[in-house]
Design a protein around this motif. Structure first.
Motif, PDB file in Angstrom:
ATOM      1  N   TRP A   9       0.864  -1.179   0.000  1.00  0.00           N
ATOM      2  CA  TRP A   9       0.000   0.000   0.000  1.00  0.00           C
ATOM      3  C   TRP A   9       0.902   1.231   0.000  1.00  0.00           C
ATOM      4  O   TRP A   9       1.274   1.755   1.054  1.00  0.00           O
ATOM      5  N   PRO A  10       1.303   1.726  -1.165  1.00  0.00           N
ATOM      6  CA  PRO A  10       2.258   2.832  -1.222  1.00  0.00           C
ATOM      7  C   PRO A  10       1.712   4.186  -0.779  1.00  0.00           C
ATOM      8  O   PRO A  10       2.492   5.089  -0.482  1.00  0.00           O
ATOM      9  N   ARG A  11       0.393   4.318  -0.713  1.00  0.00           N
ATOM     10  CA  ARG A  11      -0.209   5.605  -0.360  1.00  0.00           C
ATOM     11  C   ARG A  11      -1.566   5.322   0.292  1.00  0.00           C
ATOM     12  O   ARG A  11      -2.270   4.427  -0.145  1.00  0.00           O
ATOM     13  N   PRO A  12      -1.943   6.087   1.309  1.00  0.00           N
ATOM     14  CA  PRO A  12      -3.245   5.838   1.947  1.00  0.00           C
ATOM     15  C   PRO A  12      -4.423   6.279   1.082  1.00  0.00           C
ATOM     16  O   PRO A  12      -4.301   7.178   0.243  1.00  0.00           O
ATOM     17  N   ALA A  43     -11.029   9.588   2.448  1.00  0.00           N
ATOM     18  CA  ALA A  43     -12.445   9.803   2.146  1.00  0.00           C
ATOM     19  C   ALA A  43     -12.538  10.728   0.932  1.00  0.00           C
ATOM     20  O   ALA A  43     -11.824  11.728   0.842  1.00  0.00           O
ATOM     21  N   GLY A  44     -13.374  10.352  -0.012  1.00  0.00           N
ATOM     22  CA  GLY A  44     -13.548  11.122  -1.236  1.00  0.00           C
ATOM     23  C   GLY A  44     -12.722  10.613  -2.397  1.00  0.00           C
ATOM     24  O   GLY A  44     -12.943  11.023  -3.538  1.00  0.00           O
ATOM     25  N   ASP A  45     -11.766   9.735  -2.137  1.00  0.00           N
ATOM     26  CA  ASP A  45     -10.961   9.176  -3.232  1.00  0.00           C
ATOM     27  C   ASP A  45     -11.819   8.279  -4.119  1.00  0.00           C
ATOM     28  O   ASP A  45     -12.655   7.522  -3.628  1.00  0.00           O
ATOM     29  N   THR A  46     -11.588   8.373  -5.410  1.00  0.00           N
ATOM     30  CA  THR A  46     -12.203   7.461  -6.375  1.00  0.00           C
ATOM     31  C   THR A  46     -11.113   6.529  -6.870  1.00  0.00           C
ATOM     32  O   THR A  46     -10.097   6.989  -7.400  1.00  0.00           O
ATOM     33  N   LEU A  47     -11.334   5.243  -6.677  1.00  0.00           N
ATOM     34  CA  LEU A  47     -10.341   4.230  -6.992  1.00  0.00           C
ATOM     35  C   LEU A  47     -10.705   3.464  -8.257  1.00  0.00           C
ATOM     36  O   LEU A  47     -11.878   3.225  -8.522  1.00  0.00           O
ATOM     37  N   THR A  48      -9.691   3.074  -9.000  1.00  0.00           N
ATOM     38  CA  THR A  48      -9.844   2.221 -10.180  1.00  0.00           C
ATOM     39  C   THR A  48      -8.752   1.166 -10.114  1.00  0.00           C
ATOM     40  O   THR A  48      -7.603   1.479  -9.804  1.00  0.00           O
ATOM     41  N   ALA A  49      -9.123  -0.077 -10.403  1.00  0.00           N
ATOM     42  CA  ALA A  49      -8.163  -1.179 -10.388  1.00  0.00           C
ATOM     43  C   ALA A  49      -7.885  -1.652 -11.807  1.00  0.00           C
ATOM     44  O   ALA A  49      -8.790  -1.718 -12.634  1.00  0.00           O
ATOM     45  N   VAL A  78      -0.882 -12.568 -12.094  1.00  0.00           N
ATOM     46  CA  VAL A  78      -1.335 -11.216 -12.419  1.00  0.00           C
ATOM     47  C   VAL A  78      -0.756 -10.200 -11.436  1.00  0.00           C
ATOM     48  O   VAL A  78      -0.499 -10.518 -10.281  1.00  0.00           O
ATOM     49  N   ARG A  79      -0.583  -9.009 -11.953  1.00  0.00           N
ATOM     50  CA  ARG A  79      -0.228  -7.864 -11.104  1.00  0.00           C
ATOM     51  C   ARG A  79      -1.411  -6.916 -11.155  1.00  0.00           C
ATOM     52  O   ARG A  79      -1.906  -6.580 -12.243  1.00  0.00           O
ATOM     53  N   VAL A  80      -1.857  -6.504  -9.987  1.00  0.00           N
ATOM     54  CA  VAL A  80      -2.980  -5.579  -9.875  1.00  0.00           C
ATOM     55  C   VAL A  80      -2.472  -4.273  -9.277  1.00  0.00           C
ATOM     56  O   VAL A  80      -1.710  -4.289  -8.303  1.00  0.00           O
ATOM     57  N   VAL A  81      -2.881  -3.170  -9.887  1.00  0.00           N
ATOM     58  CA  VAL A  81      -2.559  -1.842  -9.365  1.00  0.00           C
ATOM     59  C   VAL A  81      -3.879  -1.095  -9.211  1.00  0.00           C
ATOM     60  O   VAL A  81      -4.691  -1.050 -10.134  1.00  0.00           O
ATOM     61  N   THR A  82      -4.074  -0.531  -8.036  1.00  0.00           N
ATOM     62  CA  THR A  82      -5.235   0.321  -7.788  1.00  0.00           C
ATOM     63  C   THR A  82      -4.731   1.744  -7.636  1.00  0.00           C
ATOM     64  O   THR A  82      -3.745   1.992  -6.923  1.00  0.00           O
ATOM     65  N   ARG A  83      -5.404   2.655  -8.341  1.00  0.00           N
ATOM     66  CA  ARG A  83      -4.990   4.067  -8.329  1.00  0.00           C
ATOM     67  C   ARG A  83      -6.154   4.941  -7.875  1.00  0.00           C
ATOM     68  O   ARG A  83      -7.318   4.615  -8.104  1.00  0.00           O
ATOM     69  N   ASN A  84      -5.795   6.089  -7.304  1.00  0.00           N
ATOM     70  CA  ASN A  84      -6.824   7.068  -6.944  1.00  0.00           C
ATOM     71  C   ASN A  84      -7.097   7.989  -8.138  1.00  0.00           C
ATOM     72  O   ASN A  84      -6.525   7.808  -9.222  1.00  0.00           O
ATOM     73  N   GLN A  85      -7.959   8.944  -7.946  1.00  0.00           N
ATOM     74  CA  GLN A  85      -8.381   9.851  -9.023  1.00  0.00           C
ATOM     75  C   GLN A  85      -7.234  10.694  -9.570  1.00  0.00           C
ATOM     76  O   GLN A  85      -7.343  11.251 -10.664  1.00  0.00           O
ATOM     77  N   GLY A  90      -4.299   9.406 -10.223  1.00  0.00           N
ATOM     78  CA  GLY A  90      -3.382   8.482 -10.876  1.00  0.00           C
ATOM     79  C   GLY A  90      -2.286   7.965  -9.958  1.00  0.00           C
ATOM     80  O   GLY A  90      -1.321   7.360 -10.411  1.00  0.00           O
ATOM     81  N   GLU A  91      -2.430   8.197  -8.658  1.00  0.00           N
ATOM     82  CA  GLU A  91      -1.435   7.751  -7.681  1.00  0.00           C
ATOM     83  C   GLU A  91      -1.753   6.315  -7.243  1.00  0.00           C
ATOM     84  O   GLU A  91      -2.905   6.001  -6.924  1.00  0.00           O
ATOM     85  N   ASP A  92      -0.733   5.483  -7.196  1.00  0.00           N
ATOM     86  CA  ASP A  92      -0.922   4.099  -6.775  1.00  0.00           C
ATOM     87  C   ASP A  92      -1.236   4.043  -5.287  1.00  0.00           C
ATOM     88  O   ASP A  92      -0.531   4.657  -4.474  1.00  0.00           O
ATOM     89  N   VAL A  93      -2.284   3.271  -4.934  1.00  0.00           N
ATOM     90  CA  VAL A  93      -2.644   3.065  -3.533  1.00  0.00           C
ATOM     91  C   VAL A  93      -2.541   1.598  -3.133  1.00  0.00           C
ATOM     92  O   VAL A  93      -2.591   1.275  -1.948  1.00  0.00           O
ATOM     93  N   LEU A  94      -2.402   0.709  -4.109  1.00  0.00           N
ATOM     94  CA  LEU A  94      -2.248  -0.718  -3.832  1.00  0.00           C
ATOM     95  C   LEU A  94      -1.556  -1.381  -5.009  1.00  0.00           C
ATOM     96  O   LEU A  94      -1.824  -1.032  -6.159  1.00  0.00           O
ATOM     97  N   HIS A  95      -0.673  -2.328  -4.686  1.00  0.00           N
ATOM     98  CA  HIS A  95      -0.074  -3.221  -5.698  1.00  0.00           C
ATOM     99  C   HIS A  95      -0.194  -4.622  -5.132  1.00  0.00           C
ATOM    100  O   HIS A  95       0.090  -4.826  -3.954  1.00  0.00           O
ATOM    101  N   TRP A  96      -0.573  -5.565  -5.953  1.00  0.00           N
ATOM    102  CA  TRP A  96      -0.418  -6.954  -5.530  1.00  0.00           C
ATOM    103  C   TRP A  96      -0.106  -7.804  -6.736  1.00  0.00           C
ATOM    104  O   TRP A  96      -0.472  -7.474  -7.857  1.00  0.00           O
ATOM    105  N   THR A  97       0.622  -8.879  -6.485  1.00  0.00           N
ATOM    106  CA  THR A  97       0.910  -9.872  -7.500  1.00  0.00           C
ATOM    107  C   THR A  97       0.392 -11.190  -6.945  1.00  0.00           C
ATOM    108  O   THR A  97       0.713 -11.550  -5.805  1.00  0.00           O
ATOM    109  N   ALA A  98      -0.424 -11.857  -7.739  1.00  0.00           N
ATOM    110  CA  ALA A  98      -1.076 -13.081  -7.258  1.00  0.00           C
ATOM    111  C   ALA A  98      -1.128 -14.136  -8.355  1.00  0.00           C
ATOM    112  O   ALA A  98      -1.002 -13.823  -9.548  1.00  0.00           O
TER     113      ALA A  98
END
Length: 161
Positions: A88-91, A94-100, A121-128, A130-138
């Motif tokens: 989780w590179p960034r918290p 409230a109000g953030d819009t996330l896209t995975a 797969v590698r998954v990246v979730t970003r906020n509005q 374009g900042e990464d808030v989650l990375h996972w590889t599964a």
């Protein structure tokens, strides 16, 4: 519906988006991660987060939901075999819009079970912003097409080329 036979390294799939509210953060934290920086905006100001932040596990759960609700679903569902890395590179606030977005890194047909295989797969979730808030590889267990379906797909791809 995507099968193992439909996937190749480099394929990218975007899930749906979700906007996180303060009440969403509180509700998840009350039930699963009741720490002050997830429950009390005033107390959170004095922490490393410098304000209210969603639990990383909340972000992971939202990411899973966005993937499952997205337009690209796997036959048999998203069956996790394990997570190699999670960060989780960034918290999330409230109000953030996330896209995975997921990217296929590797496709391995099973040598023991011809009806399935593993997709890394590698998954990246970003906020509005374009900042990464989650990375996972599964690694995910994915069904293969039936032999007849797989042959028809090969013929269809060959005809398209």
């Amino acid at each position: 519906m995507l099968y193992l036979d439909d996937l190749k390294p480099g394929d990218r799939h975007t899930g749906t988006s979700v906007t996180v509210s303060e009440e969403d953060i509180f509700a998840f934290a009350r039930q699963f991660d009741p720490q002050p920086f997830h429950l009390d905006p005033e107390a959170a100001k004095g922490t490393v987060f410098r304000g209210l932040a969603a639990s990383g596990w909340h972000t992971a759960a939202l990411t899973m939901r966005m993937i499952v609700d997205g337009p690209h679903t796997f036959a048999g569902g998203f069956i996790g075999m394990g997570v190699e890395s999670l960060a989780w590179p960034r918290p999330v606030r409230a109000g953030d819009t996330l896209t995975a977005e997921s990217e296929v890194l590797e496709v391995r047909p099973s040598t023991k079970r011809p009806d399935q295989g593993v997709v890394r797969v590698r998954v990246v979730t970003r906020n509005q912003n374009g900042e990464d808030v989650l990375h996972w590889t599964a690694n995910l267990l994915v069904q293969r097409r039936s032999p007849a379906d797989a042959s028809a797909e090969v013929d269809r791809r060959a005809a398209a080329e």
